[in-house]
Scaffold this active site. Sequence first.
Site, short mmCIF file in Angstrom:
data_model
loop_
_atom_site.label_atom_id
_atom_site.label_comp_id
_atom_site.label_asym_id
_atom_site.label_seq_id
_atom_site.Cartn_x
_atom_site.Cartn_y
_atom_site.Cartn_z
N LEU A 34 28.73 -35.67 -31.38
CA LEU A 34 29.28 -36.53 -31.65
C LEU A 34 29.91 -37.13 -30.43
CD1 LEU A 34 31.22 -35.40 -35.02
CD2 LEU A 34 29.32 -36.64 -34.65
N ALA A 82 20.21 -37.50 -27.53
CA ALA A 82 20.02 -38.00 -26.20
C ALA A 82 21.10 -38.98 -25.88
CB ALA A 82 18.56 -38.76 -26.11
N THR A 133 10.70 -42.56 -25.80
CA THR A 133 10.51 -43.99 -25.74
C THR A 133 9.56 -44.60 -25.16
OG1 THR A 133 11.88 -45.69 -24.86
CG2 THR A 133 11.87 -43.55 -23.57
N ASP A 134 9.11 -45.79 -25.20
CA ASP A 134 7.99 -46.54 -24.54
C ASP A 134 8.41 -46.81 -23.21
OD1 ASP A 134 9.86 -48.46 -25.15
OD2 ASP A 134 8.33 -49.80 -26.27
N GLU A 135 9.71 -46.49 -22.85
CA GLU A 135 10.09 -47.03 -21.50
C GLU A 135 9.59 -46.10 -20.52
OE1 GLU A 135 14.05 -48.19 -21.15
OE2 GLU A 135 14.20 -49.10 -23.03
N TYR A 159 17.92 -43.87 -17.26
CA TYR A 159 17.66 -43.43 -18.62
C TYR A 159 16.08 -43.23 -18.85
CZ TYR A 159 16.19 -43.98 -23.43
OH TYR A 159 15.47 -43.70 -24.92
N LYS A 163 14.33 -39.46 -19.78
CA LYS A 163 13.32 -39.24 -20.98
C LYS A 163 12.07 -38.68 -20.50
CE LYS A 163 14.01 -39.87 -24.94
NZ LYS A 163 14.68 -39.13 -25.89
N ASN A 188 11.24 -50.69 -29.15
CA ASN A 188 12.92 -50.71 -29.59
C ASN A 188 12.88 -50.96 -31.04
OD1 ASN A 188 12.71 -51.96 -26.57
ND2 ASN A 188 14.89 -52.68 -27.09
N TYR A 216 20.51 -61.36 -20.56
CA TYR A 216 20.60 -61.22 -19.32
C TYR A 216 19.41 -61.92 -18.62
CZ TYR A 216 22.85 -56.67 -20.41
OH TYR A 216 23.65 -55.79 -21.01
P1 NAD Z 1 21.91 -43.19 -30.37
O1 NAD Z 1 22.55 -43.13 -28.86
O2 NAD Z 1 22.24 -44.02 -31.40
O3 NAD Z 1 22.27 -41.36 -30.88
C1 NAD Z 1 22.18 -40.31 -29.90
C2 NAD Z 1 22.93 -39.21 -30.73
O4 NAD Z 1 22.74 -38.22 -29.96
C3 NAD Z 1 24.25 -39.29 -31.00
O5 NAD Z 1 24.59 -38.99 -32.43
C4 NAD Z 1 24.87 -38.31 -30.09
O6 NAD Z 1 26.15 -37.89 -30.64
C5 NAD Z 1 23.96 -37.27 -29.96
N1 NAD Z 1 23.86 -36.63 -28.76
C6 NAD Z 1 24.18 -37.05 -27.60
N2 NAD Z 1 24.26 -36.18 -26.76
C7 NAD Z 1 24.28 -34.85 -27.32
C8 NAD Z 1 24.05 -33.53 -27.04
N3 NAD Z 1 24.30 -33.06 -25.71
N4 NAD Z 1 24.07 -32.61 -28.02
C9 NAD Z 1 23.97 -32.98 -29.39
N5 NAD Z 1 24.06 -34.35 -29.67
C10 NAD Z 1 23.93 -35.12 -28.87
O7 NAD Z 1 20.46 -43.13 -30.06
P2 NAD Z 1 19.28 -43.41 -30.73
O8 NAD Z 1 18.94 -44.89 -30.56
O9 NAD Z 1 19.48 -43.28 -32.38
O10 NAD Z 1 18.01 -42.87 -30.38
C11 NAD Z 1 17.48 -41.38 -30.80
C12 NAD Z 1 16.36 -41.09 -30.06
O11 NAD Z 1 15.32 -41.87 -30.02
C13 NAD Z 1 16.90 -40.96 -28.45
O12 NAD Z 1 16.16 -39.57 -28.12
C14 NAD Z 1 16.14 -42.14 -27.80
O13 NAD Z 1 15.73 -41.79 -26.61
C15 NAD Z 1 14.99 -42.24 -28.64
N6 NAD Z 1 14.58 -43.56 -28.91
C16 NAD Z 1 15.38 -44.59 -29.33
C17 NAD Z 1 14.98 -45.95 -29.54
C18 NAD Z 1 15.99 -47.05 -29.75
O14 NAD Z 1 15.42 -48.32 -29.84
N7 NAD Z 1 17.20 -46.73 -29.96
C19 NAD Z 1 13.53 -46.32 -29.23
C20 NAD Z 1 12.59 -45.40 -28.99
C21 NAD Z 1 13.15 -43.87 -28.74
O1 DAU Z 2 12.26 -49.56 -25.74
C1 DAU Z 2 12.73 -48.49 -26.69
C2 DAU Z 2 14.20 -48.31 -26.12
O2 DAU Z 2 14.84 -49.54 -26.48
C3 DAU Z 2 14.82 -47.20 -26.25
O3 DAU Z 2 14.45 -46.03 -25.48
C4 DAU Z 2 16.60 -47.35 -25.74
O4 DAU Z 2 17.13 -46.09 -26.18
C5 DAU Z 2 17.23 -48.42 -26.35
O5 DAU Z 2 18.40 -48.48 -25.92
C6 DAU Z 2 16.11 -49.65 -26.26
O6 DAU Z 2 16.64 -50.02 -24.77
P1 DAU Z 2 16.62 -51.44 -24.51
O7 DAU Z 2 17.18 -51.75 -23.01
O8 DAU Z 2 15.05 -52.31 -24.56
O9 DAU Z 2 17.60 -52.12 -25.43
P2 DAU Z 2 18.78 -53.02 -25.36
O10 DAU Z 2 19.25 -53.45 -26.84
O11 DAU Z 2 19.90 -52.42 -24.35
O12 DAU Z 2 18.02 -54.45 -24.77
C7 DAU Z 2 17.13 -55.19 -25.34
C8 DAU Z 2 16.97 -56.08 -24.28
O13 DAU Z 2 17.89 -57.17 -24.35
C9 DAU Z 2 16.64 -55.76 -22.87
O14 DAU Z 2 15.38 -56.66 -22.44
C10 DAU Z 2 18.05 -56.13 -22.29
C11 DAU Z 2 18.48 -57.30 -23.12
N1 DAU Z 2 19.83 -57.41 -23.30
C12 DAU Z 2 20.77 -56.35 -23.80
C13 DAU Z 2 22.03 -56.72 -24.00
C14 DAU Z 2 22.88 -55.22 -24.34
C15 DAU Z 2 20.35 -58.64 -23.03
O15 DAU Z 2 19.90 -59.86 -22.62
N2 DAU Z 2 21.95 -58.93 -23.04
C16 DAU Z 2 22.51 -57.64 -23.69
O16 DAU Z 2 23.92 -57.90 -23.83
#
Ligand code: NAD
Ligand code: DAU
Length: 353
Positions: A34, A82, A133-135, A159, A163, A188, A216
């Site tokens: 949390l 994460a 992640t694809d990143e 980040y 990963k 994403n 951005y």
């Molecule tokens: P998020 O930031 O919304 O959620 C992360 C969760 O992990 C939170 O509930 C947080 O409380 C918990 N957490 C953080 N540190 C912790 C710890 N030390 N121990 C236990 N719990 C902990 O993340 P998300 O967007 O749901 O992403 C989930 C996973 O998917 C991540 O591993 C992320 O790298 C991966 N991922 C995310 C995306 C995306 O677009 N959001 C895409 C590809 C992969």
């Molecule tokens: O590709 C998978 C990843 O996607 C995950 O691993 C990450 O956890 C997740 O956060 C996401 O990363 P991005 O950096 O791509 O997501 P974000 O929503 O932060 O940004 C998406 C795109 O938009 C990126 O090119 C940055 C841009 N952006 C983001 C924000 C927050 C803006 O232009 N303005 C903004 O205010």
Amino acid sequence: MAILVTGGAGFIGSNFVLDWLERSDEPVINLDALTYAGNPENLASLAGDDRHIFVKGDIGDSDLVVDLLARHRPRAVVHFAAESHVDRSIHGPDDFIQTNIVGTFRLLEAARAHWNGLTAGDREGFRFLHVSTDEVYGSLTPEAPAFAETNRYEPNSPYSASKAASDHLVRAYRHTYGLPVLTTNCSNNYGPYQFPEKLIPLCMHHALVGQPLPLYGDGLQIRDWLYVGDHCDAIRRVLAAGSPGEVYNIGGWSEKTNREVVTTLCAILDELRPRGDGRPYAEQIVFVQDRPGHDRRYAIDAGKIERELGWRPVETFVTGLRRTVGWYLEHQQWMQNVTSGAYRHWLAQQYGA
Ligand code: NAD
Ligand code: DAU
């Protein structure tokens, strides 16, 4: 039988837990620290449901994880926990190293000890599914083919580097110890319960409260977008049928520039919740300072998971985004609750005045 999910109070993790318990009666032990990104409200519909055992705790707390594994004897660990936001990793990488690398290492160690103690049959069936992640693959030029599982790792942000390190550890635990691991690298996600620090929910929230929609740089960076429900389906499929040691890329076949993403969101809002003054939401778009080291383009070749496991996304970007906008419009109280307090400090730090 049960599964242990880490990070199940975050965006993707909570969608996964809710979907899992909608489709099966197999209990979920949900371990989540949390942090600011974890929100028990996401799981409110599971209150009183014995199939959901929530444990507040850190994946890096080995005693706790060892105890949970011994007590519940899950047949799988699905590891979402994460630090996930690139911009926060630029402001302060420490937590990313601690949770994403050290935390994953401790979780792997606990899983390995647990797995070693299982009977031969249970060892065979056990899985450690690492959600990544694809990143990790870095940035693509406009003409380059989409990321395949064989692409070399070139992470560019703290980040993505953290990963990538965790992916390498997971791989090494297969190679060295034989732990039956699976890794997924996804693009994403967007959908319900996403914290409004990420592009889509941030712009959704700002649009409705009359704030600028910050793009951005030139806003022409490209991402591949996947509806979170499709990601959850893919993870269930990999858990059920993926081969241990294999990596599966997951994506939406849906590359968009950030400008397209935000203008599409604005157009949907113009239709579903027109502005009081009748002007288009797109007028709120502003171009702000670029993210340092901003990756220009990501694209996923999700052919392997389709060929080998028969998974393909159901939602297109437009259908998924309409569902998402509809969800946020119906859950404005959720948005209000998560955008108070510390969230405001983050906006001030990241976007200034
Ligand atoms: P998020 O930031 O919304 O959620 C992360 C969760 O992990 C939170 O509930 C947080 O409380 C918990 N957490 C953080 N540190 C912790 C710890 N030390 N121990 C236990 N719990 C902990 O993340 P998300 O967007 O749901 O992403 C989930 C996973 O998917 C991540 O591993 C992320 O790298 C991966 N991922 C995310 C995306 C995306 O677009 N959001 C895409 C590809 C992969
Ligand atoms: O590709 C998978 C990843 O996607 C995950 O691993 C990450 O956890 C997740 O956060 C996401 O990363 P991005 O950096 O791509 O997501 P974000 O929503 O932060 O940004 C998406 C795109 O938009 C990126 O090119 C940055 C841009 N952006 C983001 C924000 C927050 C803006 O232009 N303005 C903004 O205010």
